[in-house]
Write an enzyme that holds these catalytic residues in place. Structure first.
Site, short mmCIF file in Angstrom:
data_model
loop_
_atom_site.label_atom_id
_atom_site.label_comp_id
_atom_site.label_asym_id
_atom_site.label_seq_id
_atom_site.Cartn_x
_atom_site.Cartn_y
_atom_site.Cartn_z
NE ARG A 56 -5.49 2.45 -3.78
CZ ARG A 56 -4.99 3.68 -3.81
NH1 ARG A 56 -4.47 4.13 -4.94
NH2 ARG A 56 -4.97 4.44 -2.74
CD GLU A 77 0.61 -0.70 -6.73
OE1 GLU A 77 0.94 -0.16 -5.65
OE2 GLU A 77 -0.16 -0.18 -7.54
CG HIS A 102 0.90 3.47 -6.68
ND1 HIS A 102 0.17 2.57 -5.97
CD2 HIS A 102 0.18 4.64 -6.63
CE1 HIS A 102 -0.93 3.13 -5.51
NE2 HIS A 102 -0.94 4.40 -5.90
#
Length: 317
Positions: A236, A265, A283
């Site tokens: 993460r 993000e 991602h």
């Protein structure tokens, strides 16, 4: 099955959406303007009728959100990560929580190896070199070998173990850090991330995001990794103190980084855009058709199991 109302918090996956539509009365929260969302949650009928929430790590399922939907019985997450869900409060309220482990392990482990190869061998930069017509003017610069490099993994769960197995195929010595040593593991254990970083050439973040692992990659760890070390993050974004990473890369205190996740993000530090020793992905660790469909099937399977009073497929709470 009776007509059960399910709230999906945001666009996640078209196949998932189609399958939910077939089986449930699906409310798409993102289709409501901001002022209408408030009305949706204020109406007692809606609050009572919504019995399930489908979400992913983009939208927080926090105390306020849970309290706004008193009829909710289950939260089914389209992700293995649970950092945006208040698990303690869900447990307190008797709300079941599920996620999608295992089915995405291979894809995420594959992308970790891909990031290592792309970063060390400068694959993206080489591609741009050819497309810009520069090969005609001379050969591309030499890069760095992956095979045989010492690999350190933070988190030796499903994904970390899958990465380790793949790295072994490249004859890489493997070491790891986790909350506790795993007696069944043949890999070398380090009791701190700093010690692990000091001993490896490629440091991979593959642990869950918790308060303890937030900014687990800080200046001390980056300095321990050193100017010949590479950082790979498929965990993460908040695992890394991003300003410290940017500084380390710009100043040459580490050799490079391959990143699939970021702290805010989809916003990415612009200082990284001009660095050839950095590979940036949006991602996409689990982003294959096969895996996303399997994740969707797990989400739906958990919902159907719950409402048919059968054991959940992948229970968390």
């Amino acid at each position: 099955m009776e007509a059960i109302t399910v709230l999906q918090t945001n666009p996640i996956n078209s196949y998932l959406e189609q399958e939910l539509d077939k089986r449930f009365n699906l409310i798409r929260l993102w289709n409501f303007p901001a002022d209408q969302k408030e009305d949706l949650f204020k109406e007692e009928e809606n609050k009572r009728d919504i019995r399930a929430v489908v979400t992913n790590p983009v939208v927080p399922t926090d105390r306020e959100f849970i309290d706004s939907l008193p009829g909710v019985e289950i939260v089914s997450s389209f992700s293995v990560g649970l950092d945006k869900i208040d698990l303690g409060y869900c447990k307190e309220k008797g709300i079941r929580v599920t996620n999608t482990p295992d089915v995405l392990t291979d894809d995420v482990a594959d992308i970790a190896i891909g990031l290592i190869l792309a970063t060390l061998r400068r694959i993206c930069e080489s591609d741009r070199y050819v497309k810009a017509g520069l090969w005609k003017k001379g050969d591309f610069k030499l890069t760095t070998k992956f095979s045989g490099k010492k690999v350190g993994i933070i988190g030796l769960g499903r994904i970390g173990t899958a990465i380790a197995k793949r790295a072994e195929a490249f004859n890489c010595p493997i070491s790891y850090y986790s909350r506790s040593q795993k007696p069944e593991s043949k890999y070398k254990y380090f009791p701190s991330v700093v010690e692990l970083a000091s001993d490896c050439q490629i440091l991979i973040v593959a642990c869950p995001l918790t308060e303890e692992t937030r900014h687990i990659i800080n200046r001390e760890v980056l300095d321990a990794l050193g100017p010949k070390g590479f950082l790979i993050n498929i965990g993460r974004g908040p695992h890394i103190d991003e300003p410290e990473l940017v500084s380390a890369l710009v100043e040459g205190r580490i050799a490079g980084a391959g990143l699939d996740v970021f702290e805010n993000e989809p916003h990415v530090p612009e200082e990284l855009f001009g660095l050839d020793n950095v590979v940036l992905l949006p991602h996409v660790g689990s982003g294959t058709v096969e895996t996303r469909n399997a994740m969707a099937d797990l989400v739906i399977g958990n919902l159907e199991a719950h409402f048919n009073k059968k054991p959940l497929l992948t229970p968390v709470v």
